[in-house]
Write an enzyme that holds these catalytic residues in place. Structure first.
Site, PDB file in Angstrom:
ATOM      1  N   THR A   1      60.123  83.531  69.059  1.00  0.00           N
ATOM      2  CA  THR A   1      60.299  82.535  67.992  1.00  0.00           C
ATOM      3  C   THR A   1      60.263  81.095  68.486  1.00  0.00           C
ATOM      4  O   THR A   1      60.185  80.180  67.670  1.00  0.00           O
ATOM      5  CB  THR A   1      61.614  82.780  67.226  1.00  0.00           C
TER       6      THR A   1
ATOM      7  N   GLU B   1      69.738  80.595  72.456  1.00  0.00           N
ATOM      8  CA  GLU B   1      69.549  81.990  72.855  1.00  0.00           C
ATOM      9  C   GLU B   1      70.864  82.735  73.087  1.00  0.00           C
ATOM     10  O   GLU B   1      70.855  83.920  73.414  1.00  0.00           O
ATOM     11  CB  GLU B   1      68.667  82.068  74.106  1.00  0.00           C
TER      12      GLU B   1
END
Length: 188
Positions: free
Chosen positions: A15, A88
């Site tokens: 992404t 993340e």
């Protein structure tokens, strides 16, 4: 506008790539001078790239399985790296940043070079379970590139159930035979 010498080379495969939902972070970092696009490449080794809950991509640190995965390289400053680590979920056990070797094409495209970079892998606490849930040794369940087709059904973080943590969502996904919130996997 260049990135400082203390830059880290990051391999993005999901992404964060151009055209995907979290690329806006890299665009912001590029605009502020904290990141530079460094080219495209693919993993030197075969690694599984699978989709988990909500079609979130996960690179699994299981060398020799899966495919050589294509992605993008960015040179990022320490400040940019901290923002990417936060996205993340490094401190929350979502992903872990680890070394990776990436094969890139030279400018004349006549030969390739291997560069050392870092990538965000699925956390080791659930990577093997994610591989089994995705079909295990079935090569057809791993991707060589996270594409629009592979991302079909991706659900942005803000649109996911807020009463569950991401790790809870992963645990539910790997423990179930199917993910009722997702369409059937799209095979490439």
């Amino acid at each position: 506008m260049g990135v400082p010498a203390a830059a880290t080379l990051i391999f993005t495969y999901g992404t964060l790539k151009q055209g995907f939902s979290n690329h806006n972070l890299l665009q912001d970092l590029i605009s502020s001078g904290d990141a530079v696009f460094a080219g495209s490449g693919r993993t030197a080794l075969r690694l599984p790239l699978v989709c988990g809950p909500y079609r979130v991509p996960f690179l699994l640190n299981l060398p020799g399985r899966g495919h050589r995965v294509s992605g993008e390289l960015y040179a990022v400053s320490p400040a940019a790296l901290a923002r990417m680590d936060d996205l993340e979920g490094i401190s929350r056990g979502h992903y872990e940043r680890r070394p990776i070797q990436i094969q890139i094409h030279t400018d004349d495209d006549a030969e390739t070079a291997i560069v050392e970079a870092e990538a965000y892998y699925a956390h080791r606490s659930y990577a093997e379970a994610m591989w089994r849930r995705s079909g295990g040794e079935g090569e057809e369940e791993a991707y060589n590139c996270y594409t629009e087709k592979a991302a079909r059904g991706y659900v942005k973080r803000k649109d996911r159930p807020q009463h569950l943590t991401f790790l809870d969502q992963i645990r539910l996904f790997v423990s179930s035979g199917s993910d009722p919130t997702q369409p059937e996997p799209v095979l490439l």
